[in-house]
Design a protein around this motif. Structure first.
Motif, PDB file in Angstrom:
ATOM      1  N   SER A 296      -1.606   1.642  -0.325  1.00  0.00           N
ATOM      2  CA  SER A 296      -1.372   2.535   0.660  1.00  0.00           C
ATOM      3  C   SER A 296      -2.441   3.515   1.575  1.00  0.00           C
ATOM      4  O   SER A 296      -2.680   3.206   2.842  1.00  0.00           O
TER       5      SER A 296
ATOM      6  N   LYS B 273      -4.556   1.704   3.270  1.00  0.00           N
ATOM      7  CA  LYS B 273      -4.165   0.914   4.943  1.00  0.00           C
ATOM      8  C   LYS B 273      -4.188   2.306   5.612  1.00  0.00           C
ATOM      9  O   LYS B 273      -3.284   1.490   6.542  1.00  0.00           O
TER      10      LYS B 273
ATOM     11  N   ILE C  37      -0.926   4.237   5.354  1.00  0.00           N
ATOM     12  CA  ILE C  37       0.378   4.338   5.051  1.00  0.00           C
ATOM     13  C   ILE C  37       1.028   5.460   4.101  1.00  0.00           C
ATOM     14  O   ILE C  37       0.703   5.298   2.999  1.00  0.00           O
ATOM     15  N   ASN C  38       1.657   5.814   4.929  1.00  0.00           N
ATOM     16  CA  ASN C  38       2.301   6.890   3.973  1.00  0.00           C
ATOM     17  C   ASN C  38       3.360   6.848   3.440  1.00  0.00           C
ATOM     18  O   ASN C  38       3.897   5.661   3.333  1.00  0.00           O
TER      19      ASN C  38
ATOM     20  N   ASP D 115       6.098   6.254   4.903  1.00  0.00           N
ATOM     21  CA  ASP D 115       6.319   5.255   6.140  1.00  0.00           C
ATOM     22  C   ASP D 115       6.453   3.866   6.305  1.00  0.00           C
ATOM     23  O   ASP D 115       6.377   3.210   6.335  1.00  0.00           O
ATOM     24  N   ILE D 116       6.455   3.903   4.218  1.00  0.00           N
ATOM     25  CA  ILE D 116       5.475   2.315   3.852  1.00  0.00           C
ATOM     26  C   ILE D 116       7.251   1.479   3.763  1.00  0.00           C
ATOM     27  O   ILE D 116       8.372   1.858   4.101  1.00  0.00           O
TER      28      ILE D 116
ATOM     29  N   ASP E 199       5.391  -4.063   4.075  1.00  0.00           N
ATOM     30  CA  ASP E 199       3.468  -3.445   3.589  1.00  0.00           C
ATOM     31  C   ASP E 199       3.915  -3.747   1.313  1.00  0.00           C
ATOM     32  O   ASP E 199       2.893  -4.200   0.792  1.00  0.00           O
TER      33      ASP E 199
END
Length: 109
Positions: free
Chosen positions: A39, A42, A44-45, A48-49, A53
């Motif tokens: 993550s 990418k 991504i938190n 927030d995934i 994802d």
């Protein structure tokens, strides 16, 4: 919230609330850290995934040659992590809800 603080909270939860063995806790944390590294690459938190994802993550670990049994264990750890995040009110919806583990053949005795 950061991956590191989420993982620390999850580790405490596994040790205190679920009373898991050291080896089990280590396995769960190792599996969640695999997702965290993916993550972060990418940007991504963890809050927030999305399911898509996670599908890309599962596809990635599959392409790395990780066995179906190990993939199932990793997915199980990730599902436990997101159940923890829901329980602690960090997120409302579980992105792992429809995530499927690979099919594992039965071992013959």
């Amino acid at each position: 919230m950061s991956w590191e603080s989420s993982i620390l909270g999850f580790k405490s939860y596994l040790q205190v609330e679920r009373s898991l063995s050291v080896n089990s806790v280590d396995a769960y944390i190792r599996d969640v850290k695999k997702l965290a590294n993916f993550s972060k690459s990418k940007k991504i938190n963890e809050l927030d995934i999305s399911k898509s994802d996670l599908s890309v993550f599962v596809s990635t670990i599959s392409k790395e040659g990780i066995s179906a049994r190990s993939q199932s264990r990793i997915i199980s750890g990730i599902k436990a992590f997101y159940k923890y995040l829901i329980m602690e009110d960090y997120i409302k919806a579980d992105p792992t809800e429809l995530l499927e583990s690979p099919k594992i053949g039965l071992k013959l005795p």
